[in-house]
Design an enzyme around this catalytic site. Structure first.
Site, short mmCIF file in Angstrom:
data_model
loop_
_atom_site.label_atom_id
_atom_site.label_comp_id
_atom_site.label_asym_id
_atom_site.label_seq_id
_atom_site.Cartn_x
_atom_site.Cartn_y
_atom_site.Cartn_z
CG HIS A 133 -0.74 -1.35 -0.58
ND1 HIS A 133 0.60 -1.66 -0.67
CD2 HIS A 133 -1.39 -2.53 -0.33
CE1 HIS A 133 0.78 -2.96 -0.48
NE2 HIS A 133 -0.42 -3.51 -0.27
CG HIS A 150 3.97 3.21 2.72
ND1 HIS A 150 4.98 3.18 1.77
CD2 HIS A 150 3.24 2.08 2.52
CE1 HIS A 150 4.86 2.09 1.03
NE2 HIS A 150 3.81 1.40 1.47
#
Length: 288
Positions: free
Chosen positions: A202, A244
Protein backbone atom coordinates in the site's frame (compact mmCIF):
# COMPACT_ATOMS: atom_id res chain seq x y z
CA UNK A 1 59.12 -98.16 41.60
CA UNK A 2 55.56 -99.36 41.68
CA UNK A 3 53.25 -97.74 39.18
CA UNK A 4 50.49 -95.62 40.52
CA UNK A 5 47.16 -96.97 39.62
CA UNK A 6 45.33 -95.04 36.98
CA UNK A 7 42.25 -94.63 39.19
CA UNK A 8 44.32 -92.87 41.84
CA UNK A 9 45.79 -90.44 39.26
CA UNK A 10 42.34 -89.63 37.96
CA UNK A 11 41.17 -88.89 41.49
CA UNK A 12 44.16 -86.60 42.05
CA UNK A 13 43.49 -84.70 38.79
CA UNK A 14 39.85 -84.33 39.73
CA UNK A 15 40.73 -82.87 43.12
CA UNK A 16 43.25 -80.44 41.60
CA UNK A 17 41.68 -76.99 41.45
CA UNK A 18 43.89 -75.74 38.60
CA UNK A 19 42.63 -78.48 36.34
CA UNK A 20 39.15 -76.97 36.20
CA UNK A 21 38.13 -75.27 32.95
CA UNK A 22 37.87 -71.82 34.45
CA UNK A 23 41.49 -71.98 35.70
CA UNK A 24 43.01 -73.50 32.59
CA UNK A 25 44.53 -70.16 31.53
CA UNK A 26 46.65 -70.13 34.71
CA UNK A 27 48.40 -73.34 33.67
CA UNK A 28 49.44 -71.92 30.29
CA UNK A 29 52.91 -70.33 30.11
CA UNK A 30 53.28 -66.62 29.43
CA UNK A 31 54.95 -65.74 26.15
CA UNK A 32 55.43 -62.65 24.05
CA UNK A 33 53.17 -63.75 21.24
CA UNK A 34 50.14 -63.86 23.53
CA UNK A 35 48.97 -60.44 22.39
CA UNK A 36 49.37 -61.45 18.78
CA UNK A 37 47.34 -64.61 19.34
CA UNK A 38 44.64 -62.54 20.98
CA UNK A 39 44.71 -60.09 18.11
CA UNK A 40 44.53 -62.90 15.57
CA UNK A 41 41.76 -64.67 17.44
CA UNK A 42 38.49 -64.43 15.66
CA UNK A 43 35.96 -62.10 17.27
CA UNK A 44 32.34 -63.06 17.60
CA UNK A 45 30.58 -62.49 14.32
CA UNK A 46 33.87 -62.03 12.39
CA UNK A 47 34.41 -64.16 9.26
CA UNK A 48 37.15 -66.80 9.34
CA UNK A 49 39.06 -65.33 6.42
CA UNK A 50 39.30 -62.03 8.30
CA UNK A 51 40.40 -63.67 11.56
CA UNK A 52 43.63 -64.96 9.99
CA UNK A 53 44.62 -61.55 8.57
CA UNK A 54 47.41 -59.85 10.54
CA UNK A 55 46.42 -56.57 12.10
CA UNK A 56 48.33 -53.46 11.20
CA UNK A 57 49.82 -51.88 14.33
CA UNK A 58 50.12 -48.51 12.57
CA UNK A 59 46.38 -48.20 11.88
CA UNK A 60 45.27 -47.08 15.38
CA UNK A 61 48.01 -44.50 15.55
CA UNK A 62 47.11 -43.16 12.11
CA UNK A 63 43.50 -42.81 13.12
CA UNK A 64 44.52 -41.06 16.32
CA UNK A 65 46.69 -38.63 14.36
CA UNK A 66 43.81 -37.90 11.99
CA UNK A 67 41.53 -37.22 14.93
CA UNK A 68 44.08 -34.79 16.35
CA UNK A 69 44.56 -33.04 13.02
CA UNK A 70 40.83 -32.80 12.22
CA UNK A 71 38.97 -31.50 15.28
CA UNK A 72 35.24 -31.86 15.36
CA UNK A 73 33.38 -28.90 13.93
CA UNK A 74 30.22 -27.76 15.65
CA UNK A 75 27.21 -26.63 13.62
CA UNK A 76 26.98 -22.91 13.01
CA UNK A 77 23.74 -22.60 14.96
CA UNK A 78 25.41 -24.13 18.04
CA UNK A 79 28.38 -21.75 17.96
CA UNK A 80 28.29 -18.61 20.09
CA UNK A 81 29.69 -15.48 18.52
CA UNK A 82 31.70 -14.01 21.37
CA UNK A 83 32.95 -10.97 19.45
CA UNK A 84 30.19 -9.77 17.09
CA UNK A 85 30.93 -6.97 14.67
CA UNK A 86 29.65 -3.44 15.10
CA UNK A 87 27.52 -3.84 11.98
CA UNK A 88 25.81 -6.92 13.40
CA UNK A 89 25.10 -5.19 16.71
CA UNK A 90 23.70 -2.12 14.93
CA UNK A 91 21.45 -4.20 12.65
CA UNK A 92 20.14 -6.29 15.55
CA UNK A 93 19.43 -3.16 17.59
CA UNK A 94 17.61 -1.44 14.72
CA UNK A 95 15.57 -4.55 14.06
CA UNK A 96 14.57 -4.80 17.72
CA UNK A 97 13.59 -1.12 17.78
CA UNK A 98 11.59 -1.53 14.58
CA UNK A 99 9.64 -4.50 15.95
CA UNK A 100 9.00 -2.78 19.30
CA UNK A 101 7.75 0.47 17.75
CA UNK A 102 5.65 -1.33 15.16
CA UNK A 103 3.89 -3.35 17.85
CA UNK A 104 3.27 -0.21 19.88
CA UNK A 105 1.82 1.56 16.84
CA UNK A 106 -0.50 -1.33 16.00
CA UNK A 107 -3.33 0.27 17.98
CA UNK A 108 -6.00 -0.81 15.47
CA UNK A 109 -4.86 -4.38 14.98
CA UNK A 110 -7.95 -5.80 16.69
CA UNK A 111 -11.30 -4.45 17.78
CA UNK A 112 -10.17 -4.90 21.38
CA UNK A 113 -7.10 -2.71 20.84
CA UNK A 114 -6.75 0.78 22.31
CA UNK A 115 -7.98 2.41 19.07
CA UNK A 116 -10.27 -0.43 18.10
CA UNK A 117 -13.26 1.89 17.74
CA UNK A 118 -11.74 3.62 14.69
CA UNK A 119 -10.50 0.43 13.11
CA UNK A 120 -13.19 0.51 10.40
CA UNK A 121 -12.19 4.05 9.36
CA UNK A 122 -8.51 3.12 9.20
CA UNK A 123 -9.41 0.04 7.15
CA UNK A 124 -11.38 2.24 4.71
CA UNK A 125 -8.41 4.57 4.40
CA UNK A 126 -6.13 1.62 3.64
CA UNK A 127 -8.62 0.38 1.04
CA UNK A 128 -8.14 3.59 -0.97
CA UNK A 129 -4.56 2.47 -1.62
CA UNK A 130 -5.40 -1.11 -2.54
CA UNK A 131 -4.20 -2.46 -5.89
CA UNK A 132 -7.63 -3.76 -6.95
CA UNK A 133 -9.16 -0.32 -6.34
CA UNK A 134 -6.65 1.53 -8.49
CA UNK A 135 -6.47 -1.03 -11.30
CA UNK A 136 -10.26 -1.19 -11.72
CA UNK A 137 -10.60 2.59 -11.37
CA UNK A 138 -7.93 3.20 -14.03
CA UNK A 139 -9.57 0.78 -16.47
CA UNK A 140 -12.97 2.43 -15.97
CA UNK A 141 -11.50 5.90 -16.54
CA UNK A 142 -9.69 4.60 -19.63
CA UNK A 143 -12.91 3.34 -21.17
CA UNK A 144 -14.59 6.72 -20.57
CA UNK A 145 -11.71 8.87 -21.79
CA UNK A 146 -12.11 10.49 -25.24
CA UNK A 147 -8.80 12.34 -25.59
CA UNK A 148 -5.54 10.78 -26.70
CA UNK A 149 -3.59 12.71 -24.05
CA UNK A 150 -5.80 11.37 -21.28
CA UNK A 151 -5.61 7.83 -22.66
CA UNK A 152 -1.83 8.09 -22.84
CA UNK A 153 -1.61 9.05 -19.17
CA UNK A 154 -4.05 6.35 -18.09
CA UNK A 155 -2.32 3.58 -20.06
CA UNK A 156 1.02 4.46 -18.49
CA UNK A 157 -0.61 4.64 -15.08
CA UNK A 158 -2.06 1.17 -15.61
CA UNK A 159 1.37 -0.08 -16.63
CA UNK A 160 2.87 1.45 -13.47
CA UNK A 161 0.21 -0.20 -11.29
CA UNK A 162 0.81 -3.63 -12.82
CA UNK A 163 4.57 -3.18 -12.42
CA UNK A 164 4.10 -2.21 -8.78
CA UNK A 165 1.89 -5.23 -8.02
CA UNK A 166 4.22 -7.73 -9.66
CA UNK A 167 7.42 -6.29 -8.17
CA UNK A 168 6.09 -6.05 -4.61
CA UNK A 169 4.63 -9.55 -4.82
CA UNK A 170 7.97 -10.93 -6.00
CA UNK A 171 9.96 -9.22 -3.23
CA UNK A 172 7.46 -10.30 -0.58
CA UNK A 173 7.65 -13.89 -1.81
CA UNK A 174 11.44 -13.72 -1.67
CA UNK A 175 11.77 -12.14 1.80
CA UNK A 176 8.72 -13.76 3.46
CA UNK A 177 8.68 -11.44 6.45
CA UNK A 178 5.72 -11.70 8.77
CA UNK A 179 3.87 -8.72 10.19
CA UNK A 180 4.31 -7.57 13.78
CA UNK A 181 0.95 -8.95 14.90
CA UNK A 182 0.75 -12.08 12.69
CA UNK A 183 -2.62 -11.11 11.18
CA UNK A 184 -3.77 -13.33 8.33
CA UNK A 185 -4.28 -11.45 5.02
CA UNK A 186 -7.74 -10.94 3.60
CA UNK A 187 -9.29 -12.08 0.34
CA UNK A 188 -8.36 -8.90 -1.56
CA UNK A 189 -4.79 -9.19 -0.33
CA UNK A 190 -4.58 -12.65 -1.86
CA UNK A 191 -5.92 -11.28 -5.16
CA UNK A 192 -2.99 -8.86 -5.54
CA UNK A 193 -0.53 -11.25 -3.82
CA UNK A 194 -0.03 -8.90 -0.85
CA UNK A 195 0.52 -11.73 1.64
CA UNK A 196 3.75 -10.89 3.47
CA UNK A 197 4.94 -7.77 5.26
CA UNK A 198 8.09 -6.54 3.48
CA UNK A 199 7.77 -4.24 1.60
CA UNK A 200 4.44 -2.55 2.24
CA UNK A 201 2.44 -2.77 -0.98
CA UNK A 202 0.00 0.00 0.00
CA UNK A 203 2.85 2.39 0.78
CA UNK A 204 4.59 1.61 -2.51
CA UNK A 205 1.41 2.09 -4.50
CA UNK A 206 0.43 5.30 -2.71
CA UNK A 207 3.88 6.84 -3.23
CA UNK A 208 3.92 5.88 -6.90
CA UNK A 209 0.39 7.11 -7.62
CA UNK A 210 0.81 10.40 -5.77
CA UNK A 211 4.08 11.15 -7.56
CA UNK A 212 2.52 10.16 -10.89
CA UNK A 213 -0.50 12.42 -10.43
CA UNK A 214 1.62 15.32 -9.20
CA UNK A 215 3.75 15.07 -12.32
CA UNK A 216 1.01 14.68 -14.95
CA UNK A 217 -1.95 16.60 -13.53
CA UNK A 218 -2.27 20.30 -12.95
CA UNK A 219 -3.42 20.62 -9.35
CA UNK A 220 -3.71 23.48 -6.93
CA UNK A 221 -1.36 23.69 -3.97
CA UNK A 222 -3.95 22.50 -1.39
CA UNK A 223 -4.73 19.48 -3.53
CA UNK A 224 -1.06 18.69 -3.92
CA UNK A 225 -0.59 18.82 -0.15
CA UNK A 226 -3.64 16.62 0.38
CA UNK A 227 -2.32 14.11 -2.16
CA UNK A 228 1.02 13.82 -0.36
CA UNK A 229 -0.77 13.58 3.01
CA UNK A 230 -3.03 10.85 1.61
CA UNK A 231 -0.04 8.80 0.50
CA UNK A 232 1.55 9.05 3.96
CA UNK A 233 -1.68 8.16 5.77
CA UNK A 234 -2.29 5.16 3.52
CA UNK A 235 1.13 3.77 4.35
CA UNK A 236 0.68 4.58 8.04
CA UNK A 237 -2.75 2.96 8.15
CA UNK A 238 -1.25 -0.45 7.47
CA UNK A 239 1.10 0.03 10.40
CA UNK A 240 -1.83 1.00 12.64
CA UNK A 241 -3.66 -2.13 11.53
CA UNK A 242 -0.68 -4.26 12.57
CA UNK A 243 0.01 -5.52 9.03
CA UNK A 244 3.43 -3.91 8.44
CA UNK A 245 6.50 -2.68 10.29
CA UNK A 246 7.81 0.85 10.07
CA UNK A 247 10.71 -0.31 7.92
CA UNK A 248 8.23 -2.05 5.60
CA UNK A 249 6.44 1.25 5.12
CA UNK A 250 9.66 3.20 4.52
CA UNK A 251 10.93 0.65 1.98
CA UNK A 252 7.51 0.66 0.33
CA UNK A 253 7.69 4.44 -0.20
CA UNK A 254 11.19 4.11 -1.67
CA UNK A 255 10.10 1.28 -3.97
CA UNK A 256 7.09 3.29 -5.18
CA UNK A 257 9.31 6.22 -6.13
CA UNK A 258 11.59 3.79 -7.95
CA UNK A 259 8.63 2.45 -9.92
CA UNK A 260 7.65 5.98 -10.92
CA UNK A 261 11.17 6.70 -12.16
CA UNK A 262 11.17 3.46 -14.14
CA UNK A 263 7.82 4.19 -15.79
CA UNK A 264 8.97 7.70 -16.68
CA UNK A 265 12.04 6.19 -18.32
CA UNK A 266 10.04 3.73 -20.47
CA UNK A 267 7.09 6.08 -21.06
CA UNK A 268 4.80 4.78 -23.79
CA UNK A 269 4.03 7.23 -26.56
CA UNK A 270 0.52 8.16 -27.69
CA UNK A 271 0.68 5.95 -30.80
CA UNK A 272 1.78 2.94 -28.75
CA UNK A 273 -1.04 3.56 -26.29
CA UNK A 274 -3.58 3.75 -29.10
CA UNK A 275 -2.30 0.47 -30.49
CA UNK A 276 -2.66 -1.19 -27.09
CA UNK A 277 -6.16 0.25 -26.67
CA UNK A 278 -7.23 -1.03 -30.10
CA UNK A 279 -5.86 -4.49 -29.31
CA UNK A 280 -7.68 -4.50 -25.98
CA UNK A 281 -10.90 -3.27 -27.52
CA UNK A 282 -10.69 -5.90 -30.25
CA UNK A 283 -10.14 -8.67 -27.75
CA UNK A 284 -13.09 -7.54 -25.65
CA UNK A 285 -15.38 -7.14 -28.70
CA UNK A 286 -14.72 -10.78 -29.66
CA UNK A 287 -16.74 -11.89 -26.62
CA UNK A 288 -19.90 -10.19 -27.89
Amino acid sequence: MPAIPSSRSRTRDRNNVLSRPEFMSLNQPLWSGNSESQGNSRRPGQPKHQANLPCDPQEPTDNANKDRKEPTKLPEEDCIQLNPSFKGIAMSSLLAIDICLSKRLGVCAYTSSSWGTVRSMVTLLAFTGHGITWIIGTIVCLTRSNTQAGQEVLVNLLLALLLDVMTVAGVQKLIKRKGPWEISPGFLDYCVMDVYSFPAAHASRAAMVSKFLLSHLVLAVPLRILLVLWAFLVGMSRVLLGRHHLTDMACGFALGLLHFSLVETVWLSSSTCQTLISIGTLSWSSFY
